[in-house]
Design a protein around this motif. Structure first.
Motif, PDB file in Angstrom:
ATOM      1  N   SER A 210       0.831  -1.210   0.000  1.00 18.51           N
ATOM      2  CA  SER A 210       0.000   0.000   0.000  1.00 18.51           C
ATOM      3  C   SER A 210       0.864   1.257   0.000  1.00 18.51           C
ATOM      4  N   GLN A 211       0.336   2.305  -0.620  1.00 19.52           N
ATOM      5  CA  GLN A 211       1.052   3.571  -0.761  1.00 19.52           C
ATOM      6  C   GLN A 211       0.815   4.484   0.443  1.00 19.52           C
ATOM      7  N   PRO A 212       1.832   5.255   0.838  1.00 20.38           N
ATOM      8  CA  PRO A 212       1.650   6.218   1.933  1.00 20.38           C
ATOM      9  C   PRO A 212       0.583   7.254   1.581  1.00 20.38           C
ATOM     10  N   VAL A 213      -0.047   7.772   2.620  1.00 21.88           N
ATOM     11  CA  VAL A 213      -1.063   8.809   2.478  1.00 21.88           C
ATOM     12  C   VAL A 213      -0.373  10.159   2.630  1.00 21.88           C
ATOM     13  N   ASP A 214      -0.626  11.078   1.691  1.00 16.78           N
ATOM     14  CA  ASP A 214       0.000  12.403   1.755  1.00 16.78           C
ATOM     15  C   ASP A 214      -0.573  13.253   2.883  1.00 16.78           C
ATOM     16  N   ALA A 215      -1.901  13.169   3.073  1.00 22.43           N
ATOM     17  CA  ALA A 215      -2.569  13.962   4.104  1.00 22.43           C
ATOM     18  C   ALA A 215      -3.883  13.289   4.473  1.00 22.43           C
ATOM     19  N   VAL A 216      -4.302  13.504   5.709  1.00 21.29           N
ATOM     20  CA  VAL A 216      -5.606  12.998   6.140  1.00 21.29           C
ATOM     21  C   VAL A 216      -6.651  14.004   5.656  1.00 21.29           C
ATOM     22  N   THR A 217      -7.383  13.597   4.629  1.00 19.02           N
ATOM     23  CA  THR A 217      -8.368  14.465   3.984  1.00 19.02           C
ATOM     24  C   THR A 217      -9.783  14.007   4.328  1.00 19.02           C
ATOM     25  N   ASP A 218     -10.752  14.820   3.954  1.00 16.00           N
ATOM     26  CA  ASP A 218     -12.157  14.420   4.138  1.00 16.00           C
ATOM     27  C   ASP A 218     -12.446  13.141   3.375  1.00 16.00           C
ATOM     28  N   GLU A 219     -11.874  12.999   2.191  1.00 17.30           N
ATOM     29  CA  GLU A 219     -12.074  11.792   1.382  1.00 17.30           C
ATOM     30  C   GLU A 219     -11.548  10.555   2.117  1.00 17.30           C
ATOM     31  N   LEU A 220     -10.369  10.671   2.738  1.00 15.19           N
ATOM     32  CA  LEU A 220      -9.810   9.546   3.490  1.00 15.19           C
ATOM     33  C   LEU A 220     -10.672   9.249   4.717  1.00 15.19           C
ATOM     34  N   ARG A 221     -11.174  10.283   5.387  1.00 14.01           N
ATOM     35  CA  ARG A 221     -12.033  10.067   6.559  1.00 14.01           C
ATOM     36  C   ARG A 221     -13.316   9.330   6.156  1.00 14.01           C
TER      37      ARG A 221
ATOM     38  N   PRO B 281     -13.586   2.895  18.243  1.00  9.74           N
ATOM     39  CA  PRO B 281     -12.844   2.845  16.985  1.00  9.74           C
ATOM     40  C   PRO B 281     -11.524   3.597  17.053  1.00  9.74           C
ATOM     41  N   MET B 282     -10.511   2.987  16.430  1.00 14.75           N
ATOM     42  CA  MET B 282      -9.181   3.582  16.345  1.00 14.75           C
ATOM     43  C   MET B 282      -8.798   3.658  14.872  1.00 14.75           C
ATOM     44  N   TYR B 283      -8.165   4.749  14.502  1.00 12.09           N
ATOM     45  CA  TYR B 283      -7.781   4.999  13.117  1.00 12.09           C
ATOM     46  C   TYR B 283      -6.268   5.139  13.052  1.00 12.09           C
ATOM     47  N   PHE B 284      -5.657   4.440  12.104  1.00 11.78           N
ATOM     48  CA  PHE B 284      -4.209   4.469  11.947  1.00 11.78           C
ATOM     49  C   PHE B 284      -3.880   4.804  10.488  1.00 11.78           C
ATOM     50  N   VAL B 285      -3.259   5.957  10.276  1.00 14.85           N
ATOM     51  CA  VAL B 285      -2.848   6.377   8.943  1.00 14.85           C
ATOM     52  C   VAL B 285      -1.322   6.405   8.914  1.00 14.85           C
ATOM     53  N   ASN B 286      -0.739   5.818   7.871  1.00  8.96           N
ATOM     54  CA  ASN B 286       0.716   5.697   7.733  1.00  8.96           C
ATOM     55  C   ASN B 286       1.368   5.114   8.995  1.00  8.96           C
ATOM     56  N   PRO B 287       0.811   4.017   9.540  1.00  8.20           N
ATOM     57  CA  PRO B 287       1.404   3.456  10.765  1.00  8.20           C
ATOM     58  C   PRO B 287       2.781   2.850  10.494  1.00  8.20           C
ATOM     59  N   GLU B 288       3.642   2.982  11.486  1.00  5.01           N
ATOM     60  CA  GLU B 288       4.988   2.412  11.425  1.00  5.01           C
ATOM     61  C   GLU B 288       5.278   1.728  12.751  1.00  5.01           C
ATOM     62  N   ILE B 289       6.006   0.640  12.703  1.00  6.98           N
ATOM     63  CA  ILE B 289       6.498   0.002  13.922  1.00  6.98           C
ATOM     64  C   ILE B 289       7.944   0.450  14.097  1.00  6.98           C
ATOM     65  N   LEU B 290       8.216   1.085  15.227  1.00 11.88           N
ATOM     66  CA  LEU B 290       9.553   1.614  15.501  1.00 11.88           C
ATOM     67  C   LEU B 290      10.408   0.610  16.260  1.00 11.88           C
ATOM     68  N   GLU B 291       9.767  -0.154  17.156  1.00  8.07           N
ATOM     69  CA  GLU B 291      10.478  -1.153  17.960  1.00  8.07           C
ATOM     70  C   GLU B 291       9.551  -2.319  18.245  1.00  8.07           C
ATOM     71  N   THR B 292      10.158  -3.490  18.442  1.00 11.17           N
ATOM     72  CA  THR B 292       9.381  -4.672  18.854  1.00 11.17           C
ATOM     73  C   THR B 292      10.080  -5.330  20.035  1.00 11.17           C
ATOM     74  N   SER B 293       9.293  -5.964  20.880  1.00  7.38           N
ATOM     75  CA  SER B 293       9.867  -6.686  22.014  1.00  7.38           C
ATOM     76  C   SER B 293      10.435  -8.015  21.529  1.00  7.38           C
ATOM     77  N   GLU B 294      11.362  -8.554  22.300  1.00  6.34           N
ATOM     78  CA  GLU B 294      11.877  -9.892  21.992  1.00  6.34           C
ATOM     79  C   GLU B 294      10.858 -10.948  22.390  1.00  6.34           C
ATOM     80  N   GLU B 295      10.066 -10.644  23.411  1.00 11.04           N
ATOM     81  CA  GLU B 295       9.043 -11.582  23.871  1.00 11.04           C
ATOM     82  C   GLU B 295       7.969 -11.721  22.796  1.00 11.04           C
TER      83      GLU B 295
END
Length: 178
Positions: free
Chosen positions: A18-29, A80-94
């Motif tokens: 999937s492509q990154p979103v440039d901005a959170v717009t009304d259309e995206l909402r 409800p939770m909304y995630f736009v352009n989410p990234e994982i920065l760190e993960t646990s070893e567990e």
């Protein structure tokens, strides 16, 4: 709001990054609101935009948890939770194993191991940035939905034998329903 058709495996769109979103717009909402409505109707707890034919980096989650002490499914609370352009920065070893399913691989489930805790960054419904450590079931669901943004299904985490068994069961289910 509209209920959108959910794309199912083996549709090649599900393998697309999937492509990154440039901005959170009304259309995206509007798209994210429709995704939520679609997810609730399915029913599910998470949905990535690519699953409804929009290969952009947006996803929605609602664990719809029961209040403490409640057992009646009718008492589930929507959050409800909304995630736009989410990234994982760190993960646990567990690692934590969870029996996962997916609206794009209907009625099929398998145990998948994922990091128990992640640190994630994303934009919300209003385009506001967030960064936080997430654990538990939400961490599992977020990682599952973020996999969709990379063209990965939960069955791709399985051994070839287990993945083939799931796909064979799905084919048989579809044949019987036809």
């Amino acid at each position: 709001m509209a209920i959108l058709p959910i794309i199912e495996t083996p549709d090649p769109l599900l393998k697309q990054v999937s492509q990154p979103v440039d901005a959170v717009t009304d259309e995206l909402r509007v798209l994210m609101d429709d995704m939520l409505e679609t997810m609730y109707a399915a029913p599910g707890i998470g949905l990535a935009a690519v699953q409804v034919g929009h290969p952009v980096r947006a996803l929605v989650i609602d664990l719809q948890e029961l209040p403490e002490g409640e057992e009646d499914d009718e008492k589930r609370v929507r959050n409800p939770m909304y995630f736009v352009n989410p990234e994982i920065l760190e993960t646990s070893e567990e690692m934590t194993s969870y029996n996962e399913g997916c609206l794009s691989v209907p009625e099929q489930y398998a145990d998948v191991k994922r990091p128990s805790t992640i640190t994630a960054r994303w934009l919300d419904y209003d385009g506001k940035p967030h960064e936080r450590e997430i654990g538990g079931f939400l961490a599992t669901v977020l990682q599952h939905e973020m996999d969709h943004l990379e063209g990965v299904l939960f069955i791709d985490h399985l051994s070839k034998l287990k993945r083939d068994m799931v796909l064979k069961k799905l084919t048989k289910m579809r044949r019987l329903a036809a």
